[in-house]
Design an enzyme around this catalytic site. Structure first.
Site, PDB file in Angstrom:
ATOM      1  N   ASP A  26       0.856  -1.167   0.000  1.00 26.76           N
ATOM      2  CA  ASP A  26       0.000   0.000   0.000  1.00 26.76           C
ATOM      3  C   ASP A  26       0.903   1.232   0.000  1.00 26.76           C
ATOM      4  OD1 ASP A  26      -2.479   1.396   0.202  1.00 26.76           O
ATOM      5  OD2 ASP A  26      -2.079   1.724   2.326  1.00 26.76           O
ATOM      6  N   ASP A  28      -0.299   5.125   0.766  1.00 25.68           N
ATOM      7  CA  ASP A  28      -0.617   6.074   1.832  1.00 25.68           C
ATOM      8  C   ASP A  28      -0.517   5.399   3.192  1.00 25.68           C
ATOM      9  OD1 ASP A  28      -1.209   8.366   0.250  1.00 25.68           O
ATOM     10  OD2 ASP A  28      -3.150   7.503  -0.264  1.00 25.68           O
TER      11      ASP A  28
END
Length: 343
Positions: A26, A28
Site C-alpha cells: 500500500d 498512503d
C-alpha cells in the site's frame, strides 16, 4: 485459504524480503504520508529490491495515474515504473468493462486516474449526467473536488444507472492527520439516492484479481497500514500480510482486531521487511512471550510484563487477546497494557 481464526502473529526465521517473492505495498500510510516519504521507507525498499524482492505498489487511491504514482515514488528515491503500480481505478475499470460493451459512456466522479483507466478498457469518460452515460463511477477526487460532482453522481444514480466505486475507504492519512476518503464521498451519494455501488478496491476480490493479473506474484506478501482494506484484502485473497504501524491503525485497534483483520506479521515500519520475525510462544501459565515481554489475561483485562522492543510486546498482547477472543472480538480491557508500549 486457512479458515481457522489467527490466534497470534507468525514468526519467520528468514527475512520477509527473502521468504516472499513480491511485496504488494500500500502507499498512503506505508510508503508516504502527505506526499512525503515515511521514515525508513526509502532505505528499506531499496534494500529489499536489491535483494531480489519484486516491489509492487497497490493503492485504493484512484485519483492519480500509475505513471504519476511511479514518478512520485522515483522522486522520493524509490525507483518505480508505471507497470509496478496497481490502482483501484484499474480494478473498477475492468469490472465495468466486463458488464458494459466497449465504447460505453461512463460518468466519472473523480480524478484523472479514473479517466485513464476507463480509456484503457475501451470506455468513454463523460462529465455530466446529461451526457447519456451508461454507468457512474466514483473515486477519490482530491481535496478540491467540488460538491457539485457529488450532486452530478446523485442525479445519475437516482435515474437507475449502474453505480461503481473504486473503493470505500472512509479515511486517508495525510501529513496533517486523518482526512475523509472516497468512502465518505460515496456515503453522500448513498444517502441522497438510497443506492449501493459495486466496489472494486481492497479488500474486495476485484482488486486482488487485478493485482495478481498485473504482477504475476507467486509468493506475495501484502504490506499495509489498514486492517479493513489491506489486511482484510489479504485474508480474502488467502495470502500472508504484514501490518506496519505508520498509518491509521493503532496498537489498541490491532489488539481488538476481528479474525479477518489479524495480520500474519506486525512491524513498526518497513524495516520489518528486512529482518526475521520473532516467534510468539505460549508459556506455561497460559500467557504468551515475545522478545522480553509476556502478555496474559488478568481477570477482565490484558496484562503485560517485562520489557524490550515495543513491537514485541504488541505481538505478545495480540496473541493473548486473539486467543481469548477466538472467532470474535476481544472485549478485555487493553488500555494500560497498550499504554506501556508507547506505540
Amino acid at each position: 485459504m486457512n479458515q481457522t481464526a489467527r490466534t497470534r502473529p507468525d514468526g519467520s526465521e528468514r527475512a520477509l524480503s527473502e521468504a516472499y517473492d513480491t511485496a504488494l505495498l500500500d502507499l498512503d500510510g506505508v510508503v508516504y504520508a502527505g506526499g512525503e516519504a515515511i521514515a525508513y521507507a526509502v532505505e528499506s525498499l531499496g534494500t529489499a529490491r536489491e535483494g531480489g524482492m519484486h516491489l509492487a505498489y497497490v493503492t485504493n487511491n484512484a485519483a492519480r495515474t500509475p505513471e504519476t504514482v511511479a514518478g512520485h515514488l522515483t522522486e522520493l528515491g524509490v525507483p518505480a515504473e508505471a507497470s509496478d503500480v496497481i490502482t483501484s481505478a484499474q480494478a473498477v475499470a475492468r469490472l465495468i468493462s466486463e458488464q458494459l460493451p466497449a465504447g460505453s459512456r461512463v460518468l466519472v466522479i473523480g480524478a484523472e486516474g479514473l479517466r485513464v483507466a476507463l480509456r484503457e478498457r475501451g470506455l468513454v469518460p463523460v462529465e455530466s449526467a446529461d451526457d447519456d452515460p451508461a454507468a457512474v463511477v466514483q473515486g477519490y477526487g482530491g481535496p478540491d473536488m467540488p460538491w457539485s460532482r457529488l450532486m452530478e453522481a446523485s442525479y445519475a444514480v437516482a435515474r437507475g444507472l449502474p453505480w461503481f466505486a473504486s473503493n470505500t475507504d472512509l479515511t486517508i492519512p495525510s501529513g496533517r492527520g486523518i482526512a475523509p476518503g472516497n468512502g465518505a464521498a460515496v456515503q453522500v451519494v448513498r444517502i441522497a439516492t438510497g443506492a449501493t455501488p459495486q466496489v472494486a478496491g481492497k479488500p474486495l476480490p476485484p482488486m486482488h484479481r487485478e493485482t495478481v493479473l498485473r504482477t504475476g506474484a507467486e509468493r506475495p506478501l501484502v504490506v499495509g497500514d489498514r486492517l479493513d482494506t489491506d489486511i482484510e484484502g489479504a485474508h480474502v485473497g488467502g495470502v500472508d500480510s504484514l501490518l506496519v504501524l505508520t498509518g491509521v491503525t493503532t496498537a489498541a485497534q490491532l489488539v481488538a482486531a476481528r479474525p479477518e483483520h489479524r495480520p500474519t506479521y506486525v512491524a513498526e515500519d518497513l524495516r520489518g521487511l528486512l529482518v526475521p520475525q520473532p516467534e510468539v510462544a505460549a508459556v506455561s501459565d497460559g500467557g504468551f512471550r515475545c522478545g522480553g515481554w509476556t502478555a496474559s489475561v488478568d481477570g477482565d483485562a490484558l496484562a503485560l510484563a517485562g520489557g524490550g522492543e515495543a513491537v514485541d510486546g504488541l505481538r505478545a498482547l495480540c496473541a493473548a487477546a486473539w486467543t481469548a477472543a477466538g472467532d470474535g472480538v476481544c472485549e478485555l480491557d487493553s488500555g494500560k497494557a497498550v499504554a506501556r508500549l508507547g506505540l
